[in-house]
Design an enzyme around this catalytic site. Structure first.
Site, PDB file in Angstrom:
ATOM      1  N   HIS A 268      -8.639   8.562 -17.161  1.00 60.00           N
ATOM      2  CA  HIS A 268      -9.151   7.338 -17.780  1.00 60.00           C
ATOM      3  C   HIS A 268      -8.047   6.294 -17.915  1.00 60.00           C
ATOM      4  O   HIS A 268      -8.272   5.094 -17.696  1.00 60.00           O
ATOM      5  CB  HIS A 268      -9.748   7.667 -19.147  1.00 60.00           C
ATOM      6  N   ASP A 405     -20.401  21.240  12.077  1.00 50.07           N
ATOM      7  CA  ASP A 405     -19.592  20.223  12.744  1.00 50.07           C
ATOM      8  C   ASP A 405     -19.045  20.805  14.036  1.00 50.07           C
ATOM      9  O   ASP A 405     -19.130  22.012  14.275  1.00 50.07           O
ATOM     10  CB  ASP A 405     -18.465  19.723  11.826  1.00 50.07           C
ATOM     11  N   GLY A 436      -7.477  13.169   2.859  1.00 50.77           N
ATOM     12  CA  GLY A 436      -8.211  13.620   1.681  1.00 50.77           C
ATOM     13  C   GLY A 436      -7.308  13.896   0.505  1.00 50.77           C
ATOM     14  O   GLY A 436      -6.084  13.795   0.570  1.00 50.77           O
ATOM     15  N   GLY A 438      -7.670  16.878  -1.392  1.00 48.28           N
ATOM     16  CA  GLY A 438      -7.576  18.309  -1.663  1.00 48.28           C
ATOM     17  C   GLY A 438      -8.465  18.769  -2.791  1.00 48.28           C
ATOM     18  O   GLY A 438      -8.307  19.883  -3.292  1.00 48.28           O
TER      19      GLY A 438
END
Length: 476
Positions: A268, A405, A436, A438
């Protein structure tokens, strides 16, 4: 999302291994070892008792039969001697006919160089020469088989008449009694082994019941349910173990909750400066034509890292929310095929959806399940060129989602590791936009566990990877 190129990990999982699969053991289970120990002990005790009983009973019965037969033979030879003395052996057959004869018994009398017999016909040649040579009042009877019948052989001489009396006393009834006793003892020993095996199974089940409860509770903790506890008012010997386990899970629950609060608070706090940086990057990106090539390159690198950092913060917020317990009463019936169809409709690439056999329905938190599907599709897009096929079907009492895929595939040793947090293989140092965070597949596994399901990866027929989610389906 989670990259799946080979890294330095040495953890292994076979093809098609499910997330959290149990380790296989080749040894005989403890409950069966206890049962076998009971059975062997029962076999040893009852076998020894049966052997002792057999020896005592058979020797006693044979000795009684030998005494009775010896007394009868002694009486018979006295009667024959008395008859021969009176008649000078004129009619030896009459001497044998005056004797009491048991069933299956045979009497022989040799006098004057010839043999006569009475009773069950037996060839005199069947008598061994040793029996005839050892004839004597003090010679004990011999146990043998003559003419297919077990007998006691008595050979008693009558010297004053130059005669020999031979009596074959049948042991058929004794052998039948001993055979029945042998059958009873063997059957009793076998029955005691079965009783011992059953008693051992029951005793092992009772003894291992607390361990089964511990295993179930530990499995719940491993699956993310940190509320699992053991009853502490059971067996006094196991109460300390239950207390220690409960204290450990309570401490773990507090630690996880603390970590979740920390991750949520940090995430946050990071959102505001990240939002400012994203807006600043957007402003700079609109004016990148005014920048030098070096500054433009630096802007691209900074933008990629900030975008990845922003995605990581979002994932951390999701994980921190997931640490709170999900009540099954919050789940609602959900058409899995419709949910997947909605997830595919919002994506830039077109992926074919196959729904053979009707639409399965599951109890689900739509937001979490939609996020899990989206993460699988994002993972395929970033690391395998996109999903080539998505299948939703029902298999027994399970709803199954398959995302295929045509990428390079996942090495077997990484098929479990890809579902762990911050697993990115040998791309962990890359700064590209496609590496990415992870956390994507870790969120998938976490959401699926909240729905009491399983997720794993396997080889796709024809090459590539197939990610599979299985959830309990709603009965028709």
């Amino acid at each position: 999302m989670t990259a799946f190129l080979p890294g330095r990990s040495r953890r292994r999982a076979g093809p098609g291994a499910r997330f959290g699969a149990r380790r296989k053991h080749s040894r005989l289970p403890l409950r069966w070892r206890v049962a076998v120990a009971f059975a062997l002990t029962s076999l040893l005790v009852t076998g020894l008792l049966a052997l002792i009983t057999w020896n005592l009973a058979s020797n006693f019965m044979l000795d009684q039969e030998r005494r009775s037969a010896t007394g009868q033979a002694t009486t018979n030879v006295q009667l024959v001697r008395s008859y021969l003395r009176r008649t000078a052996a004129d009619n030896p057959v009459e001497a044998l006919s005056r004797l009491d004869l048991d069933r299956d018994a045979t009497l022989f009398l040799r006098t004057g160089g010839r043999w006569v017999q009475r009773g069950r016909p037996i060839d005199i040649a069947a008598l061994s020469d040793r029996v005839l040579a050892d004839a004597g009042v003090d010679t004990p009877p011999r146990r043998s088989v003559i003419g297919g019948l077990p007998v006691l052989t008595f050979a008693l001489p009558i010297p004053e008449q130059d005669a020999l009396y031979v009596e074959l006393s049948s042991l058929g009834e004794l052998e039948q009694a001993l055979g029945f006793l042998r059958t009873v003892l063997i059957a009793g020993t076998g029955a005691s082994v079965l009783v011992g095996l059953g008693l051992g199974r029951w005793a092992a089940r009772q003894a291992l019941r607390p361990l089964r409860e511990l295993n179930v509770a530990a499995g719940r903790v491993a699956g993310g349910d940190l509320r699992a506890r053991l009853p502490e008012d059971g067996d006094a010997d196991l109460a300390p173990l239950a207390t220690t386990f409960n204290q450990t899970t309570e401490a773990l629950e507090r630690r996880v909750a603390s970590d979740a609060r920390f991750a949520g608070d940090v995430s946050h706090e990071l959102r505001s400066p990240l939002t400012t940086m994203l807006n600043a990057i957007a402003v700079l990106d609109r004016r990148k034509a005014e920048l030098s090539p070096v500054a433009a390159q630096a802007l691209r690198l900074l933008s990629a890292d900030i975008q990845r950092f922003h995605q990581m913060v979002i994932d951390l917020l999701e994980i921190s929310r997931e640490q709170s317990t999900t009540d099954d009463r919050e789940l609602e019936p959900c058409d899995l095929a419709e949910l997947v169809r909605h997830a595919l409709a919002g994506r830039p690439e077109e992926t074919p959806l196959s729904v053979p056999g009707g639409n399965p329905v599951v109890f689900a938190d739509r937001r979490r399940l939609d996020r899990a599907v989206a993460n699988l599709l994002d993972n395929a897009a970033q690391h395998a060129g996109g999903a080539v096929r998505v299948t939703v079907l029902r298999r027994g009492d399970l709803a199954r989602l398959e995302v295929d895929d045509a990428g390079p595939g996942i090495p077997p040793e990484l098929r479990e590791q890809v579902f762990e947090r911050f697993t990115r293989g040998n791309r962990s140092g890359d700064r590209g936009n496609g590496t990415g965070t992870g956390l994507g597949l870790a969120l998938v596994a976490q959401h699926v566990r909240r729905h009491h399901g399983q997720v794993w990866s396997e080889d796709r027929p024809g090459g590539g990877t197939r990610f599979v989610i299985e959830l309990p389906s709603v009965p028709d």
